[in-house]
Design a protein around this motif. Structure first.
Motif, PDB file in Angstrom:
ATOM      1  N   TRP A   3      88.424  29.594 -61.542  1.00 25.72           N
ATOM      2  CA  TRP A   3      87.910  30.382 -62.670  1.00 25.72           C
ATOM      3  C   TRP A   3      88.673  30.067 -63.946  1.00 25.72           C
ATOM      4  O   TRP A   3      88.077  29.980 -65.022  1.00 25.72           O
ATOM      5  CB  TRP A   3      88.008  31.870 -62.362  1.00 25.72           C
ATOM      6  CG  TRP A   3      87.153  32.323 -61.233  1.00 25.72           C
ATOM      7  CD1 TRP A   3      86.012  31.719 -60.771  1.00 25.72           C
ATOM      8  CD2 TRP A   3      87.349  33.483 -60.410  1.00 25.72           C
ATOM      9  NE1 TRP A   3      85.497  32.417 -59.708  1.00 25.72           N
ATOM     10  CE2 TRP A   3      86.284  33.499 -59.460  1.00 25.72           C
ATOM     11  CE3 TRP A   3      88.309  34.486 -60.366  1.00 25.72           C
ATOM     12  CZ2 TRP A   3      86.178  34.509 -58.494  1.00 25.72           C
ATOM     13  CZ3 TRP A   3      88.196  35.485 -59.410  1.00 25.72           C
ATOM     14  CH2 TRP A   3      87.133  35.494 -58.490  1.00 25.72           C
ATOM     15  N   LYS A  22      81.201  35.628 -68.547  1.00 28.04           N
ATOM     16  CA  LYS A  22      81.040  35.685 -67.091  1.00 28.04           C
ATOM     17  C   LYS A  22      82.342  35.325 -66.383  1.00 28.04           C
ATOM     18  O   LYS A  22      82.799  36.037 -65.480  1.00 28.04           O
ATOM     19  CB  LYS A  22      79.928  34.734 -66.647  1.00 28.04           C
ATOM     20  CG  LYS A  22      79.702  34.731 -65.134  1.00 28.04           C
ATOM     21  CD  LYS A  22      78.595  33.769 -64.745  1.00 28.04           C
ATOM     22  CE  LYS A  22      78.412  33.759 -63.222  1.00 28.04           C
ATOM     23  NZ  LYS A  22      77.322  32.826 -62.819  1.00 28.04           N
ATOM     24  N   LYS A  76      85.205  37.853 -67.077  1.00 29.23           N
ATOM     25  CA  LYS A  76      85.030  39.067 -66.282  1.00 29.23           C
ATOM     26  C   LYS A  76      85.537  38.863 -64.855  1.00 29.23           C
ATOM     27  O   LYS A  76      86.194  39.742 -64.273  1.00 29.23           O
ATOM     28  CB  LYS A  76      83.548  39.457 -66.263  1.00 29.23           C
ATOM     29  CG  LYS A  76      83.195  40.624 -65.355  1.00 29.23           C
ATOM     30  CD  LYS A  76      83.725  41.933 -65.891  1.00 29.23           C
ATOM     31  CE  LYS A  76      83.219  43.098 -65.066  1.00 29.23           C
ATOM     32  NZ  LYS A  76      83.772  44.406 -65.524  1.00 29.23           N
ATOM     33  N   LEU A  77      85.256  37.708 -64.266  1.00 28.97           N
ATOM     34  CA  LEU A  77      85.728  37.408 -62.910  1.00 28.97           C
ATOM     35  C   LEU A  77      87.250  37.429 -62.848  1.00 28.97           C
ATOM     36  O   LEU A  77      87.843  38.008 -61.931  1.00 28.97           O
ATOM     37  CB  LEU A  77      85.198  36.044 -62.456  1.00 28.97           C
ATOM     38  CG  LEU A  77      83.714  35.950 -62.109  1.00 28.97           C
ATOM     39  CD1 LEU A  77      83.305  34.493 -61.910  1.00 28.97           C
ATOM     40  CD2 LEU A  77      83.390  36.770 -60.860  1.00 28.97           C
ATOM     41  N   TYR A 112      88.852  40.433 -60.784  1.00 26.11           N
ATOM     42  CA  TYR A 112      89.161  40.041 -59.409  1.00 26.11           C
ATOM     43  C   TYR A 112      90.396  39.151 -59.283  1.00 26.11           C
ATOM     44  O   TYR A 112      90.613  38.537 -58.254  1.00 26.11           O
ATOM     45  CB  TYR A 112      87.950  39.344 -58.785  1.00 26.11           C
ATOM     46  CG  TYR A 112      86.706  40.191 -58.861  1.00 26.11           C
ATOM     47  CD1 TYR A 112      86.618  41.382 -58.157  1.00 26.11           C
ATOM     48  CD2 TYR A 112      85.626  39.814 -59.662  1.00 26.11           C
ATOM     49  CE1 TYR A 112      85.491  42.179 -58.229  1.00 26.11           C
ATOM     50  CE2 TYR A 112      84.490  40.603 -59.746  1.00 26.11           C
ATOM     51  CZ  TYR A 112      84.423  41.783 -59.026  1.00 26.11           C
ATOM     52  OH  TYR A 112      83.309  42.568 -59.103  1.00 26.11           O
ATOM     53  N   ASN A 168      79.986  46.611 -55.885  1.00 23.52           N
ATOM     54  CA  ASN A 168      79.503  45.733 -56.953  1.00 23.52           C
ATOM     55  C   ASN A 168      80.199  44.375 -56.950  1.00 23.52           C
ATOM     56  O   ASN A 168      80.342  43.745 -57.981  1.00 23.52           O
ATOM     57  CB  ASN A 168      79.704  46.430 -58.312  1.00 23.52           C
ATOM     58  CG  ASN A 168      78.866  45.800 -59.400  1.00 23.52           C
ATOM     59  OD1 ASN A 168      77.759  45.366 -59.161  1.00 23.52           O
ATOM     60  ND2 ASN A 168      79.410  45.736 -60.607  1.00 23.52           N
ATOM     61  N   PRO A 215      80.609  40.402 -56.513  1.00 27.65           N
ATOM     62  CA  PRO A 215      79.668  39.282 -56.628  1.00 27.65           C
ATOM     63  C   PRO A 215      79.145  38.863 -55.260  1.00 27.65           C
ATOM     64  O   PRO A 215      79.856  38.923 -54.259  1.00 27.65           O
ATOM     65  CB  PRO A 215      80.531  38.185 -57.262  1.00 27.65           C
ATOM     66  CG  PRO A 215      81.559  38.933 -58.046  1.00 27.65           C
ATOM     67  CD  PRO A 215      81.863  40.158 -57.233  1.00 27.65           C
ATOM     68  N   ASP A 239      77.886  35.820 -54.232  1.00 28.82           N
ATOM     69  CA  ASP A 239      77.891  34.441 -53.762  1.00 28.82           C
ATOM     70  C   ASP A 239      78.870  34.265 -52.608  1.00 28.82           C
ATOM     71  O   ASP A 239      79.898  34.939 -52.519  1.00 28.82           O
ATOM     72  CB  ASP A 239      78.219  33.476 -54.902  1.00 28.82           C
ATOM     73  CG  ASP A 239      79.609  33.680 -55.464  1.00 28.82           C
ATOM     74  OD1 ASP A 239      80.539  33.023 -54.987  1.00 28.82           O
ATOM     75  OD2 ASP A 239      79.764  34.519 -56.377  1.00 28.82           O
ATOM     76  N   PHE A 285      82.715  33.622 -53.239  1.00 28.30           N
ATOM     77  CA  PHE A 285      83.486  34.815 -53.572  1.00 28.30           C
ATOM     78  C   PHE A 285      83.691  35.677 -52.332  1.00 28.30           C
ATOM     79  O   PHE A 285      84.791  36.156 -52.056  1.00 28.30           O
ATOM     80  CB  PHE A 285      82.785  35.628 -54.663  1.00 28.30           C
ATOM     81  CG  PHE A 285      83.527  36.885 -55.035  1.00 28.30           C
ATOM     82  CD1 PHE A 285      84.485  36.871 -56.030  1.00 28.30           C
ATOM     83  CD2 PHE A 285      83.293  38.078 -54.360  1.00 28.30           C
ATOM     84  CE1 PHE A 285      85.187  38.023 -56.368  1.00 28.30           C
ATOM     85  CE2 PHE A 285      83.979  39.234 -54.687  1.00 28.30           C
ATOM     86  CZ  PHE A 285      84.932  39.200 -55.690  1.00 28.30           C
ATOM     87  N   ARG A 286      82.633  35.901 -51.560  1.00 23.45           N
ATOM     88  CA  ARG A 286      82.713  36.786 -50.398  1.00 23.45           C
ATOM     89  C   ARG A 286      83.657  36.240 -49.318  1.00 23.45           C
ATOM     90  O   ARG A 286      84.128  36.993 -48.473  1.00 23.45           O
ATOM     91  CB  ARG A 286      81.314  37.002 -49.813  1.00 23.45           C
ATOM     92  CG  ARG A 286      80.364  37.780 -50.742  1.00 23.45           C
ATOM     93  CD  ARG A 286      80.804  39.210 -50.919  1.00 23.45           C
ATOM     94  NE  ARG A 286      79.986  39.953 -51.865  1.00 23.45           N
ATOM     95  CZ  ARG A 286      78.989  40.755 -51.530  1.00 23.45           C
ATOM     96  NH1 ARG A 286      78.669  40.917 -50.255  1.00 23.45           N
ATOM     97  NH2 ARG A 286      78.319  41.403 -52.455  1.00 23.45           N
TER      98      ARG A 286
END
Length: 215
Positions: free
Chosen positions: A33, A106, A109-110, A114, A152, A154, A156, A159-160
């Protein structure tokens, strides 16, 4: 009310159990990121110069000077100021400047949500994050979550993959698509709802079509 009460012990167990984050995967994502942010910043620096991209006031000044024809119809915040939230300005992506701003926002924010802020929420005893879940807190009566928002994240797969199961366990994923509308159709026996589900039609698209006439 009775159903909500029955959910209290379930939600308490969810909150107490929490979720485990793989720090190596999180650090890898964070590095990616940060690299993406630097690429995005090259473009935003070209278009916005020294404008603070996290300052709606400075972005408003820039917009009035560079996109004057859009100002009259610009989306407004609750305080009636020009809004630069991603959902509010996503329809303006046809402008190269706004597209660059959206890409920057975007990734920013990530990182802010996170990265270190998520790590700081890891419980020192369990090593897990324990989101707070509030039953029926929203105006619609749905459950909400905070610290962090466990509802909430993400969607994808990259990420998970940051969330892992304990040894000997697996994470099972199930998505109950449009479940509230399906329940509403089952309870009401509404012919339009039931026919749509039987034909595999997306109810959200159908509702917009019925309201606006859009295909």
């Amino acid at each position: 009310y009775r159903l909500t009460n029955l959910m209290i012990p379930v939600v308490c167990e969810m909150q107490a159990t929490g979720m485990t984050i793989d720090p190596e995967v999180q650090n890898k994502l964070l590095a990616n990121w940060n690299a993406d942010l630097q690429k995005a910043k090259v473009k935003t620096d070209h278009y916005f110069g020294k404008t603070n991209l996290n300052s709606p006031k400075q972005l408003a000044t820039w917009t009035k000077a560079n996109l004057p024809n859009e100002v009259a119809d610009w989306p407004l915040s609750k305080k009636k100021n020009m809004s630069f939230a991603r959902p509010a300005i996503s329809h303006l992506r046809n402008y190269d400047q706004i597209a660059a701003l959206l890409d920057y926002k975007k990734v920013f924010k990530l990182i802010s949500t996170y990265g270190e802020s998520l790590s700081a929420l890891r419980n020192p005893v369990t090593g897990r994050i324990h989101p707070n879940y509030s039953l029926a807190e929203t105006r619609t009566g749905r459950m909400s979550s905070s610290g962090p928002n466990g509802q909430n994240m993400p969607g994808d797969s990259e990420f998970r993959s940051m969330f892992i199961a304990p040894d000997g366990c697996s994470i099972l994923v199930r998505d109950l698509s449009q479940i509230e509308l399906r329940v509403a159709g089952e309870v009401s026996r509404d012919k339009v709802l039931l026919a749509a589900f039987e034909r595999g039609i997306d109810l959200h698209r159908l509702i917009v079509h019925k309201m606006t006439g859009a295909p």
